[in-house]
Design a protein around this motif. Structure first.
Motif, PDB file in Angstrom:
ATOM      1  N   ALA A  44       0.843  -1.213   0.000  1.00  0.00           N
ATOM      2  CA  ALA A  44       0.000   0.000   0.000  1.00  0.00           C
ATOM      3  C   ALA A  44       0.873   1.257   0.000  1.00  0.00           C
ATOM      4  O   ALA A  44       0.559   2.241  -0.681  1.00  0.00           O
ATOM      5  CB  ALA A  44      -0.918  -0.005   1.221  1.00  0.00           C
ATOM      6  N   ASP A  45       1.956   1.234   0.777  1.00  0.00           N
ATOM      7  CA  ASP A  45       2.885   2.380   0.776  1.00  0.00           C
ATOM      8  C   ASP A  45       3.485   2.583  -0.617  1.00  0.00           C
ATOM      9  O   ASP A  45       3.605   3.706  -1.102  1.00  0.00           O
ATOM     10  CB  ASP A  45       4.053   2.146   1.751  1.00  0.00           C
ATOM     11  CG  ASP A  45       3.619   2.124   3.203  1.00  0.00           C
ATOM     12  OD1 ASP A  45       2.607   2.773   3.531  1.00  0.00           O
ATOM     13  OD2 ASP A  45       4.297   1.448   4.008  1.00  0.00           O
ATOM     14  N   PRO A 185       1.200   8.657   4.509  1.00  0.00           N
ATOM     15  CA  PRO A 185       0.273   8.804   5.639  1.00  0.00           C
ATOM     16  C   PRO A 185       0.691   7.897   6.792  1.00  0.00           C
ATOM     17  O   PRO A 185       1.218   6.804   6.559  1.00  0.00           O
ATOM     18  CB  PRO A 185      -1.070   8.337   5.062  1.00  0.00           C
ATOM     19  CG  PRO A 185      -0.914   8.369   3.585  1.00  0.00           C
ATOM     20  CD  PRO A 185       0.529   8.143   3.306  1.00  0.00           C
ATOM     21  N   ARG A 187       0.580   5.143   9.486  1.00  0.00           N
ATOM     22  CA  ARG A 187      -0.197   3.886   9.553  1.00  0.00           C
ATOM     23  C   ARG A 187      -0.895   3.763  10.889  1.00  0.00           C
ATOM     24  O   ARG A 187      -0.425   4.262  11.873  1.00  0.00           O
ATOM     25  CB  ARG A 187       0.734   2.693   9.388  1.00  0.00           C
ATOM     26  CG  ARG A 187       1.277   2.557   8.007  1.00  0.00           C
ATOM     27  CD  ARG A 187       2.224   1.379   7.956  1.00  0.00           C
ATOM     28  NE  ARG A 187       3.240   1.639   6.963  1.00  0.00           N
ATOM     29  CZ  ARG A 187       4.454   1.099   6.976  1.00  0.00           C
ATOM     30  NH1 ARG A 187       4.811   0.293   7.943  1.00  0.00           N
ATOM     31  NH2 ARG A 187       5.328   1.352   6.044  1.00  0.00           N
TER      32      ARG A 187
END
Lengths: 187, 192
Positions: A44-45, A185, A187
């Motif tokens: 996701a990163d 963002p 986590r």
């Protein structure tokens, strides 16, 4: 002394030219730092886009591998056309660059993990080392004349310039990746 | 319409004691030419733009590159001191404002600076670095320096690594400048 950190740029053996060896060592070093910078990142990163139209970390990693492989093929080996898919298993389109101003991330890279990108970079590195090994100093200043682009633009470059470009191109994207990593963002 | 031909070569300057050192500076000059061409339309406000508090500006990165270039060339010749850096560059080693605090704002020392000012700073750094490197021999490049990181870790550095580091360091921050230019033009951020 045990515990010392050694920082050097040692031209590896096995190259026809010390200059070429030194440049390859530089590209290897930057590739290693790219990987080091993403070790702890999740898929996701790697696929996170700060804004529509902005590159993701995964896209930058793929782009570095694709560009390096293409440069080695047309710039070092002097081949007429690049064929990065044969080396990397992905195409130039799969990296997704350049994105449209409001473009989403490349779908070909969605869900990919660090191991996937590490493999791409390792393949690019092995290909570059093989392509560069036989280049002699006398071949560094020879003009490589590329076929005209669709818009008619012609490009001429030397292998010395290509080796420089491999370093500064990968380093530039490493710098961008470091900014994006800081922007991720929480986590 | 005439077809455009793009020629990319690197001319190694003559008169240097080491061809390798000369080669690094040919690369640095090529990189700087492209960097300033890409920044040519930047206003003072563009150079001071922060994507959010805590993030570096293009101006900070330009100042940082100049400081780092002079710093490492002074280290390479064993002549580093804070005062010497100021003497060479005309600004303090901390005037780039880096690293910024998490919510930090750009440093006052760079407020209102124009691209012409940063170009002058760059040229001053490059002139000093090139004049220093010009006198280096191949044996100088092979020399090992014993250094210590701020946390006390001992580090051995070969002098050859220094011009390479200045090159890839500038390239890395140039890449960040391009990213900042891109972000300045894009719509607002989204969240995951």
């Amino acid at each position: 002394v045990s515990g010392d950190t050694v920082t050097r740029l040692a031209p590896p053996a096995g190259y026809a030219s010390v200059h070429v060896a030194s440049c390859v060592a530089g590209v290897d070093e930057i590739r290693a730092r790219l990987l080091d910078a993403v070790q702890s990142l999740t898929p996701a990163d790697l696929a996170w886009q700060p804004r529509p139209g902005a590159n993701t970390i995964g896209m930058l990693l793929a782009h570095v591998a694709v560009a390096e492989t293409h440069l080695a093929q047309v710039g070092l080996l002097g081949e007429r056309d690049g064929h990065v898919h044969d080396v990397l298993g992905i195409t130039m389109e799969d990296e997704g660059l350049p994105l449209a101003p409001d473009g989403p991330p490349s779908p070909a890279l969605t869900g990919r993990d660090v191991a996937f990108f590490a493999d791409l970079l390792a393949r690019a590195g092995a290909h570059t080392r093989t392509a560069a090994a036989g280049i002699a100093d006398s071949a560094l200043e020879v003009d490589i004349v590329r076929p005209p682009r669709p818009d008619g633009t012609r490009r001429i470059f030397t292998r010395r310039w290509v080796l420089f470009h491999m370093i500064e191109h990968a380093a530039g994207h490493l710098g961008q990746l470091q900014v994006l990593r800081r922007e991720l963002p929480q986590r | 319409m005439a077809r455009k031909t793009v020629i990319r070569t690197l001319e190694i300057p003559k008169g240097w004691r080491s061809r390798e050192a000369a080669s690094f500076f040919a690369q640095l000059d090529e990189l700087s030419a492209r960097m300033f061409a890409d920044l040519a339309t930047c206003s003072a406000a563009d150079l001071a733009w922060q994507s959010r508090p805590g993030m570096n500006t293009i101006g900070m990165l330009l100042a940082h590159n100049a400081i780092v270039e002079v710093y490492w060339m002074l280290i390479a010749t064993g002549r580093y001191s804070d005062a010497r850096l100021v003497q060479v560059l005309g600004i303090d080693g901390d005037d780039d404002g880096m690293p910024l605090a998490a919510n930090g704002r750009p440093p006052a020392a760079l407020r209102g600076r124009t691209l012409a000012w940063y170009r002058k700073l760059h040229d001053r750094a490059r002139r000093f670095a090139a004049n220093t490197a010009k006198r280096m021999t191949s044996a100088d490049l092979r020399r090992t320096l014993d250094r210590q990181r701020p946390d006390g870790t001992p580090v051995k550095i070969t002098v050859r690594w220094i011009p390479y580091h200045v090159l890839e360091h500038q390239a890395g921050h140039y890449g960040q400048m391009l990213l900042l230019r891109h972000l300045q033009r894009l719509p607002k951020r989204k969240t995951r």
